[in-house]
Enzyme design. Structure first.
Site, PDB file in Angstrom:
ATOM      1  N   GLU A 164      -6.104  -9.484   3.447  1.00 27.00           N
ATOM      2  CA  GLU A 164      -5.162  -8.601   4.566  1.00 27.00           C
ATOM      3  C   GLU A 164      -5.024  -9.633   5.501  1.00 27.00           C
ATOM      4  OE1 GLU A 164      -5.619  -4.586   5.378  1.00 27.00           O
ATOM      5  OE2 GLU A 164      -6.114  -4.157   3.367  1.00 27.00           O
ATOM      6  N   GLU A 190       1.084  -1.106   0.057  1.00 25.76           N
ATOM      7  CA  GLU A 190      -0.114   0.029   0.111  1.00 25.76           C
ATOM      8  C   GLU A 190       0.823   1.206   0.043  1.00 25.76           C
ATOM      9  OE1 GLU A 190      -2.952   0.124   3.203  1.00 25.76           O
ATOM     10  OE2 GLU A 190      -3.711   1.979   2.768  1.00 25.76           O
ATOM     11  N   ASN A 212     -12.026  -0.690  -0.692  1.00 25.21           N
ATOM     12  CA  ASN A 212     -11.542  -1.511   0.685  1.00 25.21           C
ATOM     13  C   ASN A 212     -12.096  -1.263   1.635  1.00 25.21           C
ATOM     14  OD1 ASN A 212      -8.730  -2.326   1.942  1.00 25.21           O
ATOM     15  ND2 ASN A 212      -9.099  -0.365   2.737  1.00 25.21           N
ATOM     16  N   GLU A 213     -12.418  -2.316   2.581  1.00 23.96           N
ATOM     17  CA  GLU A 213     -12.966  -1.991   3.927  1.00 23.96           C
ATOM     18  C   GLU A 213     -14.069  -1.057   3.752  1.00 23.96           C
ATOM     19  OE1 GLU A 213     -10.039  -1.606   6.917  1.00 23.96           O
ATOM     20  OE2 GLU A 213      -9.246  -3.725   6.677  1.00 23.96           O
ATOM     21  N   ASN A 272      -6.596   1.399   2.976  1.00 29.14           N
ATOM     22  CA  ASN A 272      -7.369   2.544   3.367  1.00 29.14           C
ATOM     23  C   ASN A 272      -7.222   3.787   2.429  1.00 29.14           C
ATOM     24  OD1 ASN A 272      -8.492   1.228   5.465  1.00 29.14           O
ATOM     25  ND2 ASN A 272      -7.015   2.255   7.032  1.00 29.14           N
ATOM     26  N   GLN A 285       1.791  -6.377   5.470  1.00 30.70           N
ATOM     27  CA  GLN A 285       2.079  -6.071   3.951  1.00 30.70           C
ATOM     28  C   GLN A 285       3.531  -6.653   3.490  1.00 30.70           C
ATOM     29  OE1 GLN A 285       0.855  -1.990   2.859  1.00 30.70           O
ATOM     30  NE2 GLN A 285      -0.705  -1.987   4.225  1.00 30.70           N
ATOM     31  N   TYR A 326      -6.102  -9.105  11.809  1.00 29.29           N
ATOM     32  CA  TYR A 326      -5.009  -8.928  12.168  1.00 29.29           C
ATOM     33  C   TYR A 326      -4.916  -9.606  13.563  1.00 29.29           C
ATOM     34  CZ  TYR A 326      -4.008  -5.830   8.349  1.00 29.29           C
ATOM     35  OH  TYR A 326      -3.774  -5.329   6.791  1.00 29.29           O
TER      36      TYR A 326
HETATM   37  O1  AHR Z   1      -2.719  -3.019   6.147  1.00 30.71           O
HETATM   38  C1  AHR Z   1      -2.925  -1.785   6.919  1.00 30.71           C
HETATM   39  C2  AHR Z   1      -4.493  -1.322   6.661  1.00 30.71           C
HETATM   40  O2  AHR Z   1      -5.275  -2.105   7.499  1.00 30.71           O
HETATM   41  C3  AHR Z   1      -5.152  -1.272   5.467  1.00 30.71           C
HETATM   42  O3  AHR Z   1      -4.881  -0.101   4.791  1.00 30.71           O
HETATM   43  C4  AHR Z   1      -6.535  -1.376   5.879  1.00 30.71           C
HETATM   44  O4  AHR Z   1      -7.338  -1.991   4.735  1.00 30.71           O
HETATM   45  C5  AHR Z   1      -6.649  -2.053   6.965  1.00 30.71           C
HETATM   46  O5  AHR Z   1      -7.285  -1.567   7.964  1.00 30.71           O
END
Ligand code: AHR
Length: 503
Positions: free
Chosen positions: A291, A26, A171-172, A71, A352, A243
């Site tokens: 992700e 990103e 995205n999201e 994001n 990432q 995450y």
């Molecule tokens: O990977 C970091 C961020 O985590 C990304 O930009 C977003 O999609 C997620 O919240």
């Protein structure tokens, strides 16, 4: 303590889609700038791309890289990143409270992907923009020539279209932190309209619609159902993000988080089936887990910039998690889960790739090195290709806050029929006990061990740094044996292993 595993040649889950070993890059922090791109770096190529980083990426055999966000994409104008560099505008990036120089755009990213031997997976902006931007971007990237956008690409130096197949529809979009955040119906309609327009250009595109940002979102899992009700016939995958964190420093609980991951996948897979039945559809939609990673080490440090107390810096250090040994185990468990759910998970991207919550770190003007988590990702990506085996595993377990019983031993097995190999990826979650593990190999004929790699460390918090790059690294394993159709190995406490068998 003992554990047993049965691997039978005919008990298979699915052919693993290579793309589950994908990654994500990103425009965030130092991922692009000082990550892949640093024109003044001694290893930089003629395009300003760091050769040392490219080398580390190449070794990982990354099949696909998702770009440019994240994001970031929800307020991104892709047109800012094309044409002569000196004419490209600098913009504010609202997502990360930074400035974006646009020195790297689609051309530079595409060239870099070719250099490292990976495929592009692009995201369109469905936050601040919509159908029009998406169709123009698609035409710029994939149309051969003779139209406004495709001729502009040619003028900008790229004659052949890139023919990008995978496209993320935003995205999201469920996240209130997203520029242009929408509710499920608003987003579902926009995603369906965008998908329809993109498919008018090319029916064979693979389109990925946004699922929830994580399994704790208040709108989850209704979001998935509603969005799929709008888009089911027009998309191929729904995205999941997750995450992992060990915030209360409780390693047994932390390593039990893979149960939450399995439940998340199960729930979304069930929602997909529900909508499929409701729609009486013949087509299948799969999961793009685009992700995933451990992310928490850098949270406190990042607040200063994210809260806007540092102005609008260009490419500051952000989300620079320094991974430790216990994160190796967590990443191994996540990858094992994807292998076991290869029936529904067809794409996954570690988030990432460089500097930003990443397996690869760099210093400006200095070295690039592998973080601890580089290794389980490397082993799975390079050796985890083939057919996922449906293993019958018996292991003693323990209770966590996520599940009544989490087995100490976690195993995934992959059969590569073309190569004639079996690869096992094993994690022992036990804090103090070595576990004698016996794998019964049924129907494979005879075999011999060709590789055995082990990761252990007396300090769960040990890390790799620029000056001490190999503190946490795999070592050749000892003591694994095959006798007849039985493979035996001792799994040391808190360990990750890969064992490969030539059949
Ligand atoms: O990977 C970091 C961020 O985590 C990304 O930009 C977003 O999609 C997620 O919240």
């Amino acid at each position: 303590m003992k554990a047993s595993v049965i691997a039978n040649k005919d008990f298979t889950i699915a052919k693993i889609d290579d793309r589950v070993y994908g990654a994500f890059l990103e425009h965030l922090g130092r991922a692009v700038y000082e990550g892949i791109y640093e024109p003044d770096h001694p290893s930089a190529d003629q395009d300003g791309m760091r050769g040392d980083v490219a080398e580390l990426v190449r070794k990982l055999n990354v099949p696909v890289v998702r770009y440019p966000g994240g994001n970031f994409v929800s307020a991104y104008n892709w047109e800012d990143g094309i044409g002569p560099r000196e004419e490209r505008p600098t913009r504010l990036d609202l997502a990360w409270h930074t400035s974006e120089s646009n020195a790297v755009g689609i051309h530079e990213f595409a060239d870099w992907c070719a250099t490292v031997g990976t495929e592009m997976m692009l995201a369109v902006n469905l936050g601040s923009r919509g159908v029009d931007e998406a169709r123009n971007f698609l035409e710029y990237v994939n149309h051969p020539g003779g139209t406004y956008w495709s001729d502009l690409r040619i003028k900008n130096g790229r004659k052949e279209p890139w023919n990008v197949k995978m496209w993320c529809l935003g995205n999201e979009m469920d996240g209130p932190w997203q520029v242009g955040h929408k509710d499920a119906h608003e987003y579902g309609k926009l995603a369906a309209n965008t998908a329809r327009a993109m498919r008018m250009f090319d029916k064979s595109l693979e389109l990925i619609v946004c699922g929830s940002s994580n399994a704790d979102m208040p709108s989850y899992p209704d979001w998935e159902r509603i969005v799929l009700e709008h888009t089911y016939e027009h998309v191929d995958h729904i995205s999941l993000h997750m995450y992992f964190a060990n915030r209360d420093d409780n390693t047994p609980n932390y390593l039990g988080l893979s149960h939450k991951l399995e439940t998340y996948i199960d729930t979304v897979a069930a929602t997909i089936r529900q909508v499929k039945s409701k729609k009486k559809s013949k087509r299948d939609v799969y999961i793009s887990f685009d992700e995933w990673n451990v992310w928490y080490h850098s949270n406190k440090k990042d607040r200063e910039i994210l809260d806007g107390n540092s102005g609008w810096p260009h490419a500051p250090g952000l989300l620079e998690d320094i991974y430790n040994f216990e994160d190796v185990l967590m990443v191994g468990l996540i990858l094992n889960t994807f292998i076991r759910r290869s029936d529904v998970v067809k794409i996954a991207c570690i988030a990432q790739l460089v500097n930003v919550i990443a397996p690869i770190m760099t210093e400006k003007g200095g070295p690039a090195w592998a973080q601890t988590i580089y290794y389980p990702y490397y082993f799975a990506s390079v050796f985890g290709r083939g057919t996922a085996l449906h293993l019958a595993t018996r292991s003693p377990g323990y209770e966590t806050t996520h599940a009544a019983e989490t087995p100490y031993v976690d195993v995934a097995g992959v059969h590569d029929e073309d190569e004639g190999t079996l690869s096992f990826f094993l994690v022992n979650r036990h804090p103090s006990d070595s576990i004698e593990t016996e794998v019964s190999l049924q129907g494979f004929g005879s075999g011999s061990i060709i590789d055995h790699q082990v990761m252990t460390h007396p300090d769960l918090k040990a890390v790799n740094t620029a000056r001490n790059q190999d503190e946490v690294a795999p070592k050749k394993g000892e003591g694994a044996r095959i006798e007849g159709d039985r493979l035996t190995v001792a799994l040391p406490p808190y360990s990750y292993q890969m064992i490969r068998v030539k059949l």
